[in-house]
Scaffold this active site. Structure first.
Site, PDB file in Angstrom:
ATOM      1  N   HIS A   2      37.255  36.397  30.460  1.00 17.17           N
ATOM      2  CA  HIS A   2      38.666  36.387  30.103  1.00 17.17           C
ATOM      3  C   HIS A   2      39.233  37.786  30.322  1.00 17.17           C
ATOM      4  CE1 HIS A   2      39.892  32.452  28.786  1.00 17.17           C
ATOM      5  NE2 HIS A   2      38.779  32.304  28.072  1.00 17.17           N
ATOM      6  N   ASP A  55      45.474  39.607  32.836  1.00 15.42           N
ATOM      7  CA  ASP A  55      45.943  38.344  33.387  1.00 15.42           C
ATOM      8  C   ASP A  55      47.227  38.496  34.200  1.00 15.42           C
ATOM      9  OD1 ASP A  55      43.878  36.853  32.402  1.00 15.42           O
ATOM     10  OD2 ASP A  55      44.986  35.985  30.736  1.00 15.42           O
TER      11      ASP A  55
END
Length: 377
Positions: free
Chosen positions: A128, A158
């Site tokens: 992640h 991200d």
């Protein structure tokens, strides 16, 4: 401003549904005027507040159906860009990898969004945002002196190091394809993008102007004139008075001219920080905002996401807007001749099936094969 569809009007994008950075990239392209069709899976749900799906249209496709891959390839044949955020090799196994798509459309730009990239020891493993920025040194650099690294939500990895680099790569590849007539893979990895965002800091490190100890440098709360301070009412203001002339104005407005030690000597920073902290605690955030409103001292109130909408500058530029009652950021950046359309509605899985099949001229045999599911199935 005479344009109606944004600078990417006419560009067709297929997005294979995923999470996080790839949907954000597709949203950004939709904000800029592209026709984005999101290929959702059976059973997919998307709430009315899922802003990463705004401005898109949705087609629900069962990729495990014998004709599922054929539906995606039919879309790819008419598309300029295909975006996917699955693990390396998954789309190939599904029959919709780059080579399979290029067989029907050699000009297609194939954008791949992953955390670790398409190759390397960690490529096949899960991760992640927090993991990707950890390995680049970027997470280590964020935080106060003597404290642990501070996680910047998932903005740095991200969206900053991932989605935005995918968007830049896709647009660059589209531009190149105008000359070559050939598509290519854009391998956007969050580890690569996050490291690239740190270019200036790596330069500082090489020149000896950056220490790996957190909270001791010019831009990481080490310098007392680049930090946040608590106000009388328990709120905060930010101070970014880096340049000498801005710093001089800061001191003047605080009533500290000639009363503080030389800021250029880091040995004086603790005493300087203590003095600033004591002064800022004497007034409320709003009082400081009013005092510095017309100055170049680089002081601003630290607003919450719900408070930001009402700030005069944010309101004047309509940086935050509402659609269907939902507060959200307006499309960015802005264009003088081909302005972006307002934010589109959030795509609901399968809700646009009829329109997409017609607009993208999907063959009737595929539309009726059972691989395409209507909304709610």
């Amino acid at each position: 401003m005479t344009g109606t569809g944004g600078p990417l009007a006419g560009v067709r994008v297929v997005e294979l549904a995923g999470i996080g950075p790839a949907p954000f990239c597709a949203m950004l392209l939709a904000d800029l005027g592209a026709d984005v069709v999101r290929v959702d899976r059976p059973g997919a749900v998307s709430g009315a507040h899922d802003l990463l799906n705004r401005g898109k249209r949705s087609l629900r496709v069962d990729l495990k159906h014998e004709q599922g891959a054929a539906v995606v390839l039919a879309l790819a044949e008419r598309a300029d860009v295909l975006l996917e955020g699955l693990r390396p090799g998954v789309t190939e196994r599904l029959g919709v990898g780059p080579e399979q798509c290029w067989a029907v459309n050699p000009r297609l730009i194939y954008g791949r969004m992953t955390g670790w990239g398409q190759d390397g020891p960690l490529a096949p493993t899960a991760g992640h945002d927090i993991d990707y920025i950890s390995l680049t040194g970027m997470l280590h650099a964020i935080g106060r002196r003597g404290g642990p690294p501070q996680v910047p939500a998932n903005l740095l990895g991200d969206f900053g190091g991932g989605a935005l680099y995918l968007a830049v790569g896709v647009l660059a590849a589209l531009l190149e394809a105008r000359t070559s007539g050939r598509g290519q893979v854009v391998d956007a990895a969050i580890v690569d993008g996050a490291a690239h965002l740190g270019a200036m800091l790596f330069g500082f490190l090489a020149s000896g102007d950056w220490r790996t100890e957190r909270g001791t440098n010019l831009l990481d709360t080490g310098a007392p004139y680049y930090d946040v301070y608590e106000t009388f009412d328990g709120e905060y203001v930010s101070v970014g008075a880096l340049e000498p002339q801005f710093y001089a104005e800061l001191l003047e407005r605080l009533g500290l001219t000639g009363q503080v030690p030389d800021r250029d000597d880091p040995a004086n920073w603790p005493a300087l920080r203590e003095r600033f902290a004591a002064v800022f605690r004497q007034r409320t955030r709003q009082e400081w905002a009013e005092l510095f409103a017309d100055s170049d001292a680089c002081v601003a109130p630290v607003l919450s996401m719900t408070e930001a909408e009402a700030h005069p500058h944010i309101a004047a530029r309509r940086t935050l807007v509402r659609r269907d009652g939902v507060l959200q950021p307006a499309p960015a950046p802005r264009f003088s001749r081909t302005p972006n359309p307002p934010p589109g509605p959030v795509a609901r899985p399968g809700a646009d099936t009829v329109e997409v099949l017609q607009d993208w001229k999907i063959p009737a045999e595929l539309a009726e094969s059972g691989a395409i599911l209507p909304a709610g199935e």
